[in-house]
Write a protein that holds these residues in place. Structure first.
Motif, PDB file in Angstrom:
ATOM      1  N   ASP A   7     -66.776  56.505  13.775  1.00 52.55           N
ATOM      2  CA  ASP A   7     -67.704  55.522  14.333  1.00 52.55           C
ATOM      3  C   ASP A   7     -66.952  54.241  14.708  1.00 52.55           C
ATOM      4  N   ASP A  21     -68.609  47.678  12.823  1.00 47.70           N
ATOM      5  CA  ASP A  21     -68.815  48.589  11.690  1.00 47.70           C
ATOM      6  C   ASP A  21     -68.280  47.999  10.380  1.00 47.70           C
ATOM      7  N   HIS A  25     -74.118  48.220  11.194  1.00 44.32           N
ATOM      8  CA  HIS A  25     -75.353  48.900  10.775  1.00 44.32           C
ATOM      9  C   HIS A  25     -75.423  49.078   9.263  1.00 44.32           C
ATOM     10  N   HIS A  26     -74.581  48.371   8.511  1.00 43.49           N
ATOM     11  CA  HIS A  26     -74.605  48.461   7.046  1.00 43.49           C
ATOM     12  C   HIS A  26     -75.640  47.487   6.461  1.00 43.49           C
ATOM     13  N   VAL A  69     -72.716  52.596  14.672  1.00 45.38           N
ATOM     14  CA  VAL A  69     -72.495  51.444  15.547  1.00 45.38           C
ATOM     15  C   VAL A  69     -72.439  51.935  16.996  1.00 45.38           C
ATOM     16  N   ASP A 127     -70.774  59.647  12.264  1.00 40.25           N
ATOM     17  CA  ASP A 127     -71.578  58.986  11.227  1.00 40.25           C
ATOM     18  C   ASP A 127     -72.838  59.759  10.859  1.00 40.25           C
TER      19      ASP A 127
HETATM   20 MN   LIG Z   1     -70.539  53.345  10.925  1.00 42.31          MN
END
Ligand SMILES: [Mn+2]
Length: 318
Positions: free
Chosen positions: A26, A83, A108-109, A128, A158
């Motif tokens: 990713d 990311d 996106h965490h 991402v 991912d």
């Molecule tokens: Mn990722």
């Protein structure tokens, strides 16, 4: 915010793209796709990596814009972290980020700390790569076949090939639009999922031999010493995905792979199947990740201590 980011990128002349250290599909795929899009828009683009790109990603277009960061501090109009849950994930490249006139964080965490001037964190995105696809739209650009190959790699990586719980209808919609660009899905899948080095096969043996089950088989732990790692001849990147062997055992809810690095640090990867929030465990040790996949690094410790510590945490979450 994504529109604001697209505007900031349109105004910038030089742009540094910074994926997280130990970059995965990713991080690398998103970075190269964005680099391709921005360079087609006439920007001067550099992708700075912490380490060499794992060999399985050698086929990705845009790699000529990527290099391992050499410590030379150049000032960019804009730097974007991709990311990265927190700024520490940039490692030695933190100064490149800090010195840029505009800083951007696309991630996106759920554990993202919001460390840039422009933060865009969408935890509903599986990768991402999905966000970068949308960013292309905001930039008024259409990803061509090369960027599509990179984005598909990002998203397929991912989501474990569209198998994990993070896969949404939008994930498939975006993948469908990427397929319209004429990419070879079978070729990409074979390269990123079905290619293993001899060292990795031996490392899998070491990891499987170390497997222990606890709490009636609900917790699975694999521990790999540096000596075992050395014996296998595996590279760091070869550890990717081995934890899934533990997670996939029937009855297992939480799995951990504990690995001793050459410098003595202990790297921990965590996975869960349905209810244990492993990102909460990782956060406790200054790590991060997602509910079902997270990790952290323990310094000044040893395999055995970390194993005991983790077992106590995981037992408490069952
Ligand atoms: Mn990722």
């Amino acid at each position: 915010m994504l529109k604001k980011i697209a505007e900031a990128m349109a105004e910038a002349g030089s742009i540094a793209i910074l994926p997280h250290m130990a970059a995965d599909g990713d991080a690398i795929g998103s970075s190269l796709a964005l680099a391709i899009g921005l360079s087609e828009a006439g920007k001067e683009v550099s992708v700075f990596l912490e380490e060499k790109v794992p060999h399985i990603y050698d086929f990705l277009p845009g790699l000529e814009m990527a290099r391992v960061y050499d410590g030379v501090e150049t000032k960019y109009d804009l730097a974007v972290a991709l990311d990265c849950g927190d700024i520490e994930r940039l490692g030695s490249r933190k100064p490149v980020f800090g010195k840029a006139a505009v800083t951007v964080n696309i991630d996106h965490h759920a554990t993202n700390t919001g460390f840039a001037m422009l933060d865009y964190v969408d935890t509903s995105c599986a990768a991402v790569g999905e966000i970068i696809y949308e960013l292309f739209g905001q930039m008024g650009a259409d990803p061509g076949k090369d960027a599509a190959i990179c984005l598909y790699t990002a998203i397929a990586s991912d989501t474990g090939g569209f198998r994990y719980s993070n896969t949404t209808s939008r994930t498939h919609t975006i993948a469908s639009e990427l397929l319209e660009k004429g990419i070879d899905v079978a070729d990409i899948s074979r390269r990123i999922f079905d290619t293993v080095s001899p060292g990795k096969v031996r490392l899998i043996g070491e990891a499987v031999n170390s497997l222990e089950l606890f709490e009636d088989g609900r917790i699975a732990v694999m521990s790999v010493s540096y000596e075992a790692m050395r014996r296998s001849g595996a590279a760091d990147e070869d550890t990717d995905g081995i934890i899934n062997i533990a997670r996939n055992i029937s009855g297992v809810e939480a799995a951990a792979m504990i690995r001793e690095m050459e410098n003595g640090d202990i790297r921990v990867n965590l996975r869960s199947n349905s209810y244990v929030d492993v990102s909460a465990v990782a956060s406790k040790y200054s790590g991060g990740g997602h509910m079902r996949a997270a990790g952290f690094t323990a310094r000044n410790s040893d395999l055995e201590t970390v194993r005991e510590m983790l077992l106590e945490d995981l037992r408490g979450m069952l």
